[in-house]
Design an enzyme around this catalytic site. Structure first.
Site, PDB file in Angstrom:
ATOM      1  N   CYS A 227     -42.111  67.892  42.358  1.00  0.00           N
ATOM      2  CA  CYS A 227     -41.250  66.710  42.228  1.00  0.00           C
ATOM      3  C   CYS A 227     -41.710  65.528  43.074  1.00  0.00           C
ATOM      4  O   CYS A 227     -41.205  64.416  42.902  1.00  0.00           O
ATOM      5  CB  CYS A 227     -39.804  67.069  42.569  1.00  0.00           C
ATOM      6  SG  CYS A 227     -39.095  68.296  41.441  1.00  0.00           S
TER       7      CYS A 227
ATOM      8  N   HIS B 290     -35.850  61.067  45.145  1.00  0.00           N
ATOM      9  CA  HIS B 290     -35.947  62.080  44.095  1.00  0.00           C
ATOM     10  C   HIS B 290     -34.548  62.582  43.775  1.00  0.00           C
ATOM     11  O   HIS B 290     -33.764  62.931  44.674  1.00  0.00           O
ATOM     12  CB  HIS B 290     -36.835  63.237  44.549  1.00  0.00           C
ATOM     13  CG  HIS B 290     -36.716  64.437  43.662  1.00  0.00           C
ATOM     14  ND1 HIS B 290     -36.973  64.388  42.312  1.00  0.00           N
ATOM     15  CD2 HIS B 290     -36.324  65.713  43.929  1.00  0.00           C
ATOM     16  CE1 HIS B 290     -36.761  65.579  41.784  1.00  0.00           C
ATOM     17  NE2 HIS B 290     -36.372  66.397  42.744  1.00  0.00           N
TER      18      HIS B 290
ATOM     19  N   ASN C 125     -32.148  66.517  37.241  1.00  0.00           N
ATOM     20  CA  ASN C 125     -33.420  66.511  37.972  1.00  0.00           C
ATOM     21  C   ASN C 125     -34.559  66.489  36.955  1.00  0.00           C
ATOM     22  O   ASN C 125     -34.800  67.478  36.270  1.00  0.00           O
ATOM     23  CB  ASN C 125     -33.503  67.764  38.849  1.00  0.00           C
ATOM     24  CG  ASN C 125     -34.768  67.827  39.692  1.00  0.00           C
ATOM     25  OD1 ASN C 125     -35.736  67.123  39.438  1.00  0.00           O
ATOM     26  ND2 ASN C 125     -34.752  68.698  40.687  1.00  0.00           N
TER      27      ASN C 125
END
Length: 325
Positions: A111, A251, A281
Protein backbone atom coordinates in the site's frame (compact mmCIF):
# COMPACT_ATOMS: atom_id res chain seq x y z
CA UNK A 1 14.33 22.50 -12.02
CA UNK A 2 12.40 20.55 -9.38
CA UNK A 3 9.74 17.97 -10.25
CA UNK A 4 6.12 17.92 -9.20
CA UNK A 5 2.70 16.51 -9.90
CA UNK A 6 1.25 18.23 -12.97
CA UNK A 7 -2.03 16.32 -13.18
CA UNK A 8 -3.91 13.75 -11.11
CA UNK A 9 -6.82 11.45 -11.96
CA UNK A 10 -8.61 8.45 -10.51
CA UNK A 11 -10.87 5.62 -11.57
CA UNK A 12 -13.09 3.17 -9.71
CA UNK A 13 -15.26 0.38 -11.14
CA UNK A 14 -19.00 0.94 -11.30
CA UNK A 15 -19.97 -2.10 -9.21
CA UNK A 16 -20.79 -1.03 -5.64
CA UNK A 17 -20.38 -3.61 -2.85
CA UNK A 18 -22.07 -2.36 0.30
CA UNK A 19 -21.87 -3.63 3.86
CA UNK A 20 -25.02 -5.66 3.41
CA UNK A 21 -23.25 -7.77 0.77
CA UNK A 22 -20.13 -8.12 2.93
CA UNK A 23 -22.31 -9.12 5.88
CA UNK A 24 -23.83 -11.93 3.83
CA UNK A 25 -20.45 -13.23 2.70
CA UNK A 26 -18.65 -13.06 6.04
CA UNK A 27 -21.54 -13.70 8.41
CA UNK A 28 -21.00 -10.47 10.30
CA UNK A 29 -23.14 -7.49 11.22
CA UNK A 30 -23.38 -4.46 8.91
CA UNK A 31 -23.22 -2.05 11.84
CA UNK A 32 -20.08 -3.77 13.15
CA UNK A 33 -18.33 -3.15 9.85
CA UNK A 34 -19.09 0.57 9.75
CA UNK A 35 -18.44 1.08 13.45
CA UNK A 36 -15.05 -0.67 13.39
CA UNK A 37 -13.82 0.56 10.00
CA UNK A 38 -15.87 3.61 8.99
CA UNK A 39 -16.36 1.97 5.58
CA UNK A 40 -19.87 1.91 4.12
CA UNK A 41 -19.12 0.54 0.65
CA UNK A 42 -16.35 -0.29 -1.78
CA UNK A 43 -16.05 -0.94 -5.54
CA UNK A 44 -15.28 -4.23 -7.29
CA UNK A 45 -14.07 -4.70 -10.85
CA UNK A 46 -16.16 -6.94 -13.07
CA UNK A 47 -14.90 -10.38 -14.01
CA UNK A 48 -13.52 -9.15 -17.31
CA UNK A 49 -11.35 -6.31 -15.96
CA UNK A 50 -7.74 -6.71 -14.82
CA UNK A 51 -5.55 -4.31 -12.87
CA UNK A 52 -4.13 -2.92 -16.12
CA UNK A 53 -7.64 -1.96 -17.27
CA UNK A 54 -8.23 0.12 -14.16
CA UNK A 55 -4.75 1.63 -14.41
CA UNK A 56 -5.22 2.60 -18.06
CA UNK A 57 -8.64 4.11 -17.33
CA UNK A 58 -7.16 6.41 -14.69
CA UNK A 59 -4.07 7.31 -16.71
CA UNK A 60 -5.97 8.05 -19.91
CA UNK A 61 -7.59 11.01 -18.15
CA UNK A 62 -4.18 12.63 -17.85
CA UNK A 63 -3.43 12.47 -21.56
CA UNK A 64 -4.90 15.51 -23.24
CA UNK A 65 -3.60 18.85 -24.43
CA UNK A 66 -0.94 19.90 -23.73
CA UNK A 67 0.25 16.40 -22.68
CA UNK A 68 0.00 13.64 -25.26
CA UNK A 69 1.52 10.15 -25.51
CA UNK A 70 4.60 11.65 -27.15
CA UNK A 71 5.31 13.64 -23.97
CA UNK A 72 5.68 10.58 -21.69
CA UNK A 73 9.22 9.29 -21.10
CA UNK A 74 8.56 6.46 -18.63
CA UNK A 75 5.73 4.58 -16.93
CA UNK A 76 5.67 3.08 -13.42
CA UNK A 77 2.79 0.99 -12.07
CA UNK A 78 2.62 0.37 -8.33
CA UNK A 79 0.59 -2.79 -7.68
CA UNK A 80 0.48 -6.05 -5.73
CA UNK A 81 -2.27 -7.56 -7.87
CA UNK A 82 -0.59 -7.73 -11.29
CA UNK A 83 -2.41 -8.99 -14.37
CA UNK A 84 -0.10 -12.02 -14.34
CA UNK A 85 3.28 -12.95 -12.79
CA UNK A 86 5.07 -11.69 -15.91
CA UNK A 87 5.48 -9.56 -17.88
CA UNK A 88 4.95 -6.42 -15.82
CA UNK A 89 1.45 -4.97 -15.68
CA UNK A 90 3.04 -1.69 -16.82
CA UNK A 91 3.64 -3.04 -20.32
CA UNK A 92 -0.04 -3.92 -20.69
CA UNK A 93 -0.90 -0.36 -19.66
CA UNK A 94 1.72 0.92 -22.08
CA UNK A 95 -0.02 -0.88 -24.95
CA UNK A 96 -3.51 0.22 -23.91
CA UNK A 97 -2.46 3.86 -23.78
CA UNK A 98 -0.58 3.69 -27.10
CA UNK A 99 2.60 5.11 -25.57
CA UNK A 100 5.05 3.29 -27.83
CA UNK A 101 8.44 1.96 -26.75
CA UNK A 102 9.66 3.49 -23.51
CA UNK A 103 10.76 2.35 -20.02
CA UNK A 104 7.87 0.70 -18.14
CA UNK A 105 7.97 -1.41 -14.99
CA UNK A 106 6.05 -2.44 -11.88
CA UNK A 107 6.89 -1.61 -8.27
CA UNK A 108 5.72 -3.54 -5.20
CA UNK A 109 5.73 -1.85 -1.81
CA UNK A 110 2.13 -2.96 -1.14
CA UNK A 111 0.00 0.00 0.00
CA UNK A 112 3.04 2.30 0.10
CA UNK A 113 3.75 1.49 -3.54
CA UNK A 114 2.51 4.77 -4.99
CA UNK A 115 4.75 6.95 -2.81
CA UNK A 116 7.73 4.69 -3.51
CA UNK A 117 6.98 4.99 -7.24
CA UNK A 118 6.59 8.76 -6.97
CA UNK A 119 10.05 9.03 -5.43
CA UNK A 120 11.49 6.79 -8.16
CA UNK A 121 9.88 8.98 -10.83
CA UNK A 122 11.38 12.09 -9.22
CA UNK A 123 14.80 10.41 -9.18
CA UNK A 124 14.52 9.30 -12.83
CA UNK A 125 13.73 12.83 -13.94
CA UNK A 126 16.72 14.12 -11.99
CA UNK A 127 18.95 11.46 -13.58
CA UNK A 128 17.76 12.02 -17.17
CA UNK A 129 18.00 15.69 -18.05
CA UNK A 130 16.30 15.17 -21.42
CA UNK A 131 13.21 13.49 -19.93
CA UNK A 132 10.09 15.60 -19.51
CA UNK A 133 7.38 13.56 -17.81
CA UNK A 134 6.91 10.25 -16.00
CA UNK A 135 3.49 8.63 -15.63
CA UNK A 136 2.99 7.05 -12.18
CA UNK A 137 -0.01 4.83 -11.49
CA UNK A 138 -1.20 3.05 -8.36
CA UNK A 139 -3.71 0.30 -9.16
CA UNK A 140 -5.02 -2.79 -7.42
CA UNK A 141 -7.87 -5.29 -7.67
CA UNK A 142 -7.91 -6.81 -4.20
CA UNK A 143 -11.34 -8.31 -4.85
CA UNK A 144 -9.46 -11.04 -6.76
CA UNK A 145 -7.49 -12.18 -3.69
CA UNK A 146 -10.10 -11.79 -0.96
CA UNK A 147 -11.31 -14.62 1.25
CA UNK A 148 -14.94 -13.53 1.38
CA UNK A 149 -15.52 -15.44 4.60
CA UNK A 150 -12.83 -13.45 6.45
CA UNK A 151 -14.55 -10.37 7.85
CA UNK A 152 -11.24 -8.86 8.97
CA UNK A 153 -10.12 -8.34 5.37
CA UNK A 154 -13.11 -8.56 3.04
CA UNK A 155 -14.79 -5.69 4.89
CA UNK A 156 -11.85 -3.40 4.13
CA UNK A 157 -10.71 -3.75 0.55
CA UNK A 158 -11.95 -2.47 -2.79
CA UNK A 159 -10.60 -1.97 -6.30
CA UNK A 160 -9.41 1.22 -7.93
CA UNK A 161 -6.65 3.17 -9.64
CA UNK A 162 -5.07 6.59 -9.37
CA UNK A 163 -2.54 8.22 -11.67
CA UNK A 164 -0.32 11.29 -11.71
CA UNK A 165 1.84 12.96 -14.32
CA UNK A 166 5.18 14.00 -12.85
CA UNK A 167 7.22 16.66 -14.62
CA UNK A 168 9.30 19.81 -14.30
CA UNK A 169 7.95 22.71 -12.23
CA UNK A 170 9.43 26.11 -11.27
CA UNK A 171 11.67 26.55 -8.24
CA UNK A 172 9.76 26.60 -4.98
CA UNK A 173 7.10 24.17 -6.20
CA UNK A 174 6.88 20.41 -6.60
CA UNK A 175 8.21 17.58 -4.45
CA UNK A 176 10.42 18.92 -1.67
CA UNK A 177 11.29 15.67 0.12
CA UNK A 178 10.28 12.04 0.49
CA UNK A 179 10.94 9.44 3.17
CA UNK A 180 10.80 5.68 2.61
CA UNK A 181 11.32 2.82 5.03
CA UNK A 182 10.73 -0.91 5.34
CA UNK A 183 10.87 -3.38 8.22
CA UNK A 184 11.68 -6.95 7.19
CA UNK A 185 10.95 -8.35 10.66
CA UNK A 186 7.20 -7.85 10.12
CA UNK A 187 6.59 -9.79 6.91
CA UNK A 188 3.85 -11.87 8.51
CA UNK A 189 1.60 -8.87 9.23
CA UNK A 190 0.40 -8.58 5.60
CA UNK A 191 0.83 -11.43 3.13
CA UNK A 192 -0.28 -13.61 0.23
CA UNK A 193 1.72 -16.77 0.75
CA UNK A 194 0.95 -18.80 -2.36
CA UNK A 195 2.00 -18.38 -5.97
CA UNK A 196 5.62 -17.27 -5.57
CA UNK A 197 8.90 -19.17 -5.65
CA UNK A 198 8.61 -20.19 -1.99
CA UNK A 199 5.22 -21.83 -2.52
CA UNK A 200 4.75 -22.21 -6.30
CA UNK A 201 1.21 -22.34 -7.62
CA UNK A 202 1.72 -25.82 -9.08
CA UNK A 203 2.51 -27.26 -5.63
CA UNK A 204 -0.35 -25.72 -3.67
CA UNK A 205 -3.04 -27.95 -2.25
CA UNK A 206 -4.59 -25.27 -0.03
CA UNK A 207 -6.70 -22.88 -2.17
CA UNK A 208 -6.60 -20.40 0.70
CA UNK A 209 -2.88 -19.87 0.12
CA UNK A 210 -3.76 -17.46 -2.68
CA UNK A 211 -5.85 -15.30 -0.37
CA UNK A 212 -4.77 -12.07 1.25
CA UNK A 213 -4.16 -12.30 5.01
CA UNK A 214 -3.58 -9.51 7.50
CA UNK A 215 -3.03 -9.04 11.22
CA UNK A 216 -4.99 -5.82 11.53
CA UNK A 217 -4.03 -4.99 15.11
CA UNK A 218 -0.32 -5.44 14.41
CA UNK A 219 -0.59 -3.31 11.27
CA UNK A 220 -2.25 -0.47 13.17
CA UNK A 221 0.30 -0.58 15.98
CA UNK A 222 3.19 -0.54 13.50
CA UNK A 223 1.61 2.28 11.49
CA UNK A 224 1.08 4.50 14.52
CA UNK A 225 4.74 4.04 15.45
CA UNK A 226 6.39 4.37 12.04
CA UNK A 227 4.24 6.54 9.76
CA UNK A 228 4.82 9.63 11.97
CA UNK A 229 8.57 8.92 11.78
CA UNK A 230 8.43 8.97 7.98
CA UNK A 231 6.31 12.14 8.03
CA UNK A 232 8.66 14.03 10.34
CA UNK A 233 11.70 12.92 8.37
CA UNK A 234 10.18 14.24 5.14
CA UNK A 235 9.09 17.48 6.83
CA UNK A 236 12.53 18.03 8.35
CA UNK A 237 14.24 17.48 5.02
CA UNK A 238 11.81 19.76 3.20
CA UNK A 239 12.02 22.58 5.72
CA UNK A 240 8.22 22.63 5.93
CA UNK A 241 6.51 22.60 9.31
CA UNK A 242 3.51 20.45 10.13
CA UNK A 243 1.53 23.63 10.72
CA UNK A 244 2.30 24.74 7.16
CA UNK A 245 0.49 21.75 5.63
CA UNK A 246 -2.75 22.72 3.88
CA UNK A 247 -3.94 19.25 2.88
CA UNK A 248 -3.05 15.76 4.09
CA UNK A 249 -3.62 12.56 2.14
CA UNK A 250 -3.07 9.36 4.11
CA UNK A 251 -3.32 5.80 2.89
CA UNK A 252 -6.98 4.89 3.36
CA UNK A 253 -6.47 1.62 5.20
CA UNK A 254 -9.81 2.35 6.85
CA UNK A 255 -11.39 5.49 8.19
CA UNK A 256 -10.42 4.75 11.78
CA UNK A 257 -6.75 4.38 10.84
CA UNK A 258 -6.83 7.69 8.96
CA UNK A 259 -8.37 9.38 12.00
CA UNK A 260 -5.79 7.82 14.32
CA UNK A 261 -2.84 8.94 12.20
CA UNK A 262 -4.23 12.48 11.93
CA UNK A 263 -4.73 12.64 15.70
CA UNK A 264 -1.27 11.21 16.41
CA UNK A 265 0.35 13.83 14.18
CA UNK A 266 -1.91 16.64 15.39
CA UNK A 267 -3.38 17.47 11.97
CA UNK A 268 -6.76 19.19 11.87
CA UNK A 269 -9.34 16.76 10.50
CA UNK A 270 -10.60 19.49 8.16
CA UNK A 271 -7.30 19.25 6.28
CA UNK A 272 -7.48 15.46 5.86
CA UNK A 273 -8.81 14.02 2.59
CA UNK A 274 -11.00 10.91 2.94
CA UNK A 275 -12.29 8.27 0.52
CA UNK A 276 -12.20 5.17 2.76
CA UNK A 277 -15.86 5.54 3.66
CA UNK A 278 -17.02 4.98 0.06
CA UNK A 279 -14.11 3.18 -1.66
CA UNK A 280 -12.52 1.22 1.19
CA UNK A 281 -8.84 0.33 1.10
CA UNK A 282 -7.72 0.46 -2.55
CA UNK A 283 -4.11 -0.46 -1.66
CA UNK A 284 -1.55 1.18 -4.00
CA UNK A 285 -4.34 3.22 -5.60
CA UNK A 286 -5.38 4.72 -2.29
CA UNK A 287 -3.28 7.90 -2.17
CA UNK A 288 -3.52 9.05 -5.81
CA UNK A 289 -7.23 8.17 -5.93
CA UNK A 290 -7.86 10.13 -2.73
CA UNK A 291 -5.76 13.06 -3.97
CA UNK A 292 -7.80 13.07 -7.18
CA UNK A 293 -11.13 12.96 -5.34
CA UNK A 294 -10.02 15.72 -2.97
CA UNK A 295 -8.84 17.88 -5.89
CA UNK A 296 -12.15 17.33 -7.66
CA UNK A 297 -14.16 18.34 -4.58
CA UNK A 298 -12.00 21.35 -3.64
CA UNK A 299 -9.41 22.14 -6.35
CA UNK A 300 -5.81 22.37 -5.20
CA UNK A 301 -4.51 25.87 -5.70
CA UNK A 302 -1.01 26.97 -6.62
CA UNK A 303 1.21 27.18 -3.57
CA UNK A 304 -0.86 24.76 -1.47
CA UNK A 305 1.33 22.49 0.62
CA UNK A 306 0.38 18.82 0.56
CA UNK A 307 1.50 15.97 2.79
CA UNK A 308 1.05 12.36 1.62
CA UNK A 309 1.83 9.41 3.90
CA UNK A 310 1.27 5.67 3.77
CA UNK A 311 1.68 2.33 5.47
CA UNK A 312 1.89 -0.97 3.63
CA UNK A 313 2.83 -4.60 3.91
CA UNK A 314 6.45 -5.43 4.42
CA UNK A 315 5.97 -3.52 6.60
CA UNK A 316 6.58 -0.28 4.69
CA UNK A 317 5.96 3.38 5.34
CA UNK A 318 6.45 6.45 3.19
CA UNK A 319 5.82 10.18 3.21
CA UNK A 320 6.15 12.98 0.68
CA UNK A 321 5.88 16.75 1.03
CA UNK A 322 5.13 18.95 -1.96
CA UNK A 323 3.93 22.37 -2.99
CA UNK A 324 1.23 22.26 -5.64
CA UNK A 325 1.91 24.02 -8.93
Amino acid sequence: MPNGILRVAGHVPSRVVDNSRISGWAGTDEDWIEERTGIRERRYADGESATSDLAAAAASRLLGAPYGPQDIDALIVATTTPDQPQPATAVFVLERLGLGALPAFDLNAVCSGFLYALDVADSLLCAHADWRNVLVIGADTYSTIMDRTDRRTVSLFGDGAGAVLVGRVPDGYGIHASSLLADGTTTDHVRVEGGGSRRPAATLRDPGAHHFRMNGRAVKDWAVQHVPKAVHQALDESGVGLGDIDRAVFHQGNLRLVETLADTLGIDSRKVAVTADRYGNTAAASIPLTLSESHRAAPLHRGERVLMASVGGGMTAAASVMTWY
